[in-house]
Design a protein around this motif. Structure first.
Motif, PDB file in Angstrom:
ATOM      1  N   TYR A 204      42.516  29.834  34.943  1.00  0.00           N
ATOM      2  CA  TYR A 204      42.098  29.952  36.341  1.00  0.00           C
ATOM      3  C   TYR A 204      41.679  28.596  36.920  1.00  0.00           C
ATOM      4  N   ASN A 218      45.688  31.289  39.393  1.00  0.00           N
ATOM      5  CA  ASN A 218      45.967  31.366  37.962  1.00  0.00           C
ATOM      6  C   ASN A 218      47.304  30.680  37.690  1.00  0.00           C
ATOM      7  N   ALA A 221      49.832  33.039  36.188  1.00  0.00           N
ATOM      8  CA  ALA A 221      50.219  34.162  37.059  1.00  0.00           C
ATOM      9  C   ALA A 221      50.042  33.692  38.499  1.00  0.00           C
ATOM     10  N   PHE A 224      49.180  35.783  41.831  1.00  0.00           N
ATOM     11  CA  PHE A 224      47.994  36.630  41.886  1.00  0.00           C
ATOM     12  C   PHE A 224      46.812  35.866  42.494  1.00  0.00           C
ATOM     13  N   THR A 226      42.804  36.177  42.624  1.00  0.00           N
ATOM     14  CA  THR A 226      41.648  36.861  42.046  1.00  0.00           C
ATOM     15  C   THR A 226      40.435  36.593  42.920  1.00  0.00           C
ATOM     16  N   ASP A 237      42.127  41.786  41.879  1.00  0.00           N
ATOM     17  CA  ASP A 237      43.362  41.005  41.922  1.00  0.00           C
ATOM     18  C   ASP A 237      44.296  41.530  43.012  1.00  0.00           C
ATOM     19  N   ILE A 238      44.946  40.598  43.691  1.00  0.00           N
ATOM     20  CA  ILE A 238      45.974  40.930  44.674  1.00  0.00           C
ATOM     21  C   ILE A 238      47.245  40.190  44.281  1.00  0.00           C
ATOM     22  N   LYS A 239      48.351  40.910  44.209  1.00  0.00           N
ATOM     23  CA  LYS A 239      49.628  40.261  43.931  1.00  0.00           C
ATOM     24  C   LYS A 239      50.348  39.972  45.237  1.00  0.00           C
ATOM     25  N   THR A 279      49.287  41.352  51.360  1.00  0.00           N
ATOM     26  CA  THR A 279      50.049  40.902  50.196  1.00  0.00           C
ATOM     27  C   THR A 279      51.285  40.085  50.549  1.00  0.00           C
TER      28      THR A 279
END
Length: 532
Positions: A204, A218, A221, A224, A226, A237-239, A279
Motif C-alpha cells: 500500500y 495498492n 492491485a 482498487f 482502499t 475497497d472500491i474497484k 467506480t
C-alpha cells in the motif's frame, strides 16, 4: 576554637582534594561510557554543534585540574580553574532550566540519580566551596593583604566561564539552523503512538486524505481504492473501472483530492478521473504529456516532472487541461550539476494546506518551494552537507544515462503540510549511534517559508521493517510500516512556530504560567544534565 583552627589550617586542602576527587570520578564516568556521553552531548541545545571537541575538552580539563589541585604550587591556580569550570556547569544547567524545554541527558555514575534542581544545588555548593577556598588560601599566604584582588579574579573567572557557555550556545544555535552543520536536534517526545491497523500486505501507499478518511493505493492491485477512517477502525475497497484500458501500463498510480480520484501512469500519457464512490473513471487527458511524477493541483491542473525531448533532462512542468497550450515547462526549477537526470532526481509533493509545492532532491541537501503556478519561492537546505550530488554516471551508446557506481543518497522521502517539510533522511548525523539507524527511520522537520531546521524524531521499525511512507493531517502523523498503518498523535506544540517571530516553540518567550507548565512537563519526562 579547635574547629575554627582546624578549618583555617586544612580547609583549602579539604576543598581541593574533594574537588579533585569529584573531577576524577566525573571524567572516568564519562570515559567509561564515552560514546553515550558524546551522543547525548550532541543533543544539547547549548552545545550540540561543538559536541565533538567539548566531549574531549571537558574530560581533559577535569583530569588536569584534579592533578593540579593536589600540587601545592599549582593549587591556587587550579582553584580558580575549578571555580570557572563549576560556574560553567552551573550556568549551563540554569540556562537549560529557564530558557529551553529541550533536555539532553549526559550523566554517569552516582550523579545520574540527581535531578536538574538537585544538580544545580550540588554545583552551586562546589562553586561556593571553591570561592571560599580561594579567599582562605589568599588570607593564609598574605594575612595582611586585602581580599579585593582575589574577589575580582573570582568574579572574572565566573563571568568568563559563563560567557563562554553563552557564546557556545548562541553559536551552536546559529550553526545548526543557518550554517548546515550536520548535527541533529532530537525533539522531546513529539509523537505518541496511538493505534495501528493491519492491512494484510505491504504494497500500500498513501493516495490522499480528506474528510476524515485516508485513501490508499495498492501497487499489486492498482485498480482498487482502499478507504480507511482516520480512527483506523473501518476499511473498505472500491474497484475502479477505466473507460479505456487498452494501454500497456507499467505502474498505474492513484491520487485522491476531493471530490475526485485520479488514475495515471505517465509512461502512457493518460490521466483518468472519477468521483469518489463512483467506480467509473473517465479519461480527461491523453497524449498531452509523458511524466514520471504527478501532483494534483485542482480538478484539471497538475504539476508534473517530465523529460525534455531535446536533451532528455528532467524538468518540472504545469499541465493545465483548461488551456489551449496545456503543457508549460519550467526549465529553471531543477538545477543540473552532472547529467540533469540522476543529479536532479527528487520527490515532488504538495502542501495542500498552503497551496505550495515542494521538490526535495534525493542526492543533495536542497529542497525547492514553489507556488501553485510553479514560481520558485525559495531554495532551502537540509542540515546535511552534501551540496553537490555524489554520483557516478556513464552515458551509454544509445544515449541513455546509467549509474556506474552506487549513489550517495541523502533523502529518501518527504511530505509537506502547514509550512513544514517532513523529510525522511538517509544520512547519519554526528554522534548518532549506529544502532538507532538499524532500528529506526529518522525524520527531519524544516520550515518551508524560511531557512530553518526545527528538529528530528525517530520512527521505530516494526519487525525489522522500516517505514515506507508518511502522511500528516491535523495533529496526527500516519505511517506505513510493512503491513501496518500506524497513527501517532503529535504532541501539542511539538512543531509549533510563533507567527510573530517565526521561531519554533522552544525559542519563544514564555510567561510565568507557561514556564510552570513546561516545568511540570520536564518533571514528568525528566532527564539528567551534564555531570560535573
Amino acid at each position: 576554637m579547635i574547629v575554627v583552627k582546624f578549618v583555617k589550617e586544612y580547609y583549602v586542602n579539604i576543598v581541593a582534594y574533594l574537588t579533585a576527587l569529584l573531577f576524577v570520578y566525573a571524567s572516568i564516568s564519562k570515559l567509561l561510557d564515552f560514546e553515550n556521553f558524546q551522543v547525548q552531548l550532541a543533543q544539547s541545545p547549548l552545545l550540540s554543534a561543538y559536541a565533538g571537541i567539548i566531549s574531549f575538552s571537558v574530560i581533559i580539563v577535569e583530569l588536569v585540574l584534579a592533578i593540579c589541585l593536589c600540587l601545592p604550587k599549582a593549587q591556587k591556580m587550579a582553584l580558580y580553574g575549578s571555580l570557572g569550570l563549576m560556574s560553567a556547569f552551573t550556568f549551563y544547567i540554569h540556562t537549560i532550566l529557564n530558557y529551553t524545554d529541550f533536555v539532553p541527558c549526559s550523566c554517569g555514575g552516582v550523579l545520574e540519580k540527581l535531578g536538574w534542581t538537585e544538580h544545580l544545588i550540588f554545583n552551586l555548593l562546589f562553586v561556593f566551596l571553591a570561592f571560599a577556598a580561594i579567599l582562605f588560601k589568599e588570607r593564609k599566604e598574605n594575612p595582611n593583604a586585602k581580599l579585593f584582588r582575589p574577589v575580582w579574579l573570582s568574579i572574572a573567572c565566573v563571568a568568563i566561564s559563563s560567557g563562554v557557555v553563552l557564546v557556545l550556545f548562541l553559536r551552536s544555535e546559529h550553526i545548526i539552523k543557518k550554517e548546515n552543520n550536520f548535527t541533529r536536534r532530537f525533539l522531546q517526545h513529539p509523537l505518541l503512538k496511538e493505534k495501528s491497523y493491519d492491512l494484510g500486505v505491504n504494497s500500500y501507499y498513501f493516495a490522499g486524505i480528506d474528510g476524515g478518511n485516508i485513501y490508499l493505493g495498492n501497487t499489486t492491485a492498482p485498480l482498487f481504492i482502499t478507504t480507511i477512517d482516520t480512527g483506523l477502525t473501518n476499511a473498505a475497497d472500491i474497484k475502479v473501472q477505466l473507460d479505456n484500458k487498452n494501454y500497456t501500463f507499467r505502474n498505474l498510480k492513484l491520487s485522491v483530492r476531493k471530490p475526485y480520484y485520479y488514475m495515471y501512469d505517465g509512461s502512457v500519457p493518460v490521466i483518468y478521473r472519477g468521483r469518489i464512490n463512483d467506480t467509473l473513471a473517465h479519461t480527461i487527458s491523453y497524449g498531452d504529456a509523458y511524466f514520471n511524477q504527478l501532483v494534483v493541483l485542482d480538478s484539471m491542473k497538475f504539476a508534473i516532472r517530465t523529460q525534455r525531448r531535446t536533451d532528455k533532462q528532467y524538468t518540472i512542468g504545469s499541465l493545465d487541461l483548461n488551456r489551449t497550450k496545456k503543457l508549460e515547462l519550467k526549465p529553471d526549477v531543477l538545477e543540473k550539476q552532472i547529467d540533469g537526470i540522476f543529479d536532479v532526481d527528487g520527490i515532488l509533493t504538495s502542501d495542500i494546506q498552503n497551496g505550495k509545492l515542494v521538490y526535495t532532491y534525493v542526492y543533495r541537501n536542497q529542497f525547492i518551494v514553489m507556488d501553485s503556478s510553479l514560481k520558485i519561492l525559495a531554495r532551502l537546505n537540509t542540515i546535511d552537507t552534501t551540496s553537490r550530488a555524489r554520483i557516478s554516471v556513464t552515458r551509454l551508446s544509445n544515449g541513455n544515462n546509467k549509474m556506474s557506481a552506487p549513489p550517495f543518497s541523502v533523502n529518501k522521502g518527504s511530505m509537506a503540510r502547514g509550512n513544514l517539510l517532513f523529510n525522511l533522511s538517509n544520512l547519519k548525523g554526528k554522534h548518532e549511534p549506529s544502532k538507532s539507524w538499524k532500528t529506526s527511520s529518522i525524520i527531519d522537520v524544516y520550515r518551508t517559508d524560511e531557512q530553518q531546521y526545527i528538529g528530528s524524531f525517530y520512527i521505530r521499525h516494526m519487525n525489522n521493517t522500516p517505514m515506507s511512507a508518511m502522511l500528516v493531517s491535523g495533529n496526527h502523523l500516519f505511517v506505513l510500516i510493512g503491513n501496518e498503518l500506524v497513527r501517532y498523535k503529535i504532541r501539542e506544540g511539538a512543531f509549533k512556530v510563533n507567527s510573530n517571530r517565526n521561531r519554533p516553540l522552544w525559542e519563544q518567550p514564555v510567561d510565568k504560567g507557561t514556564k510552570k507548565g513546561i516545568a511540570e512537563n520536564l518533571e514528568k519526562i525528566r532527564r539528567k544534565p551534564i555531570n560535573t
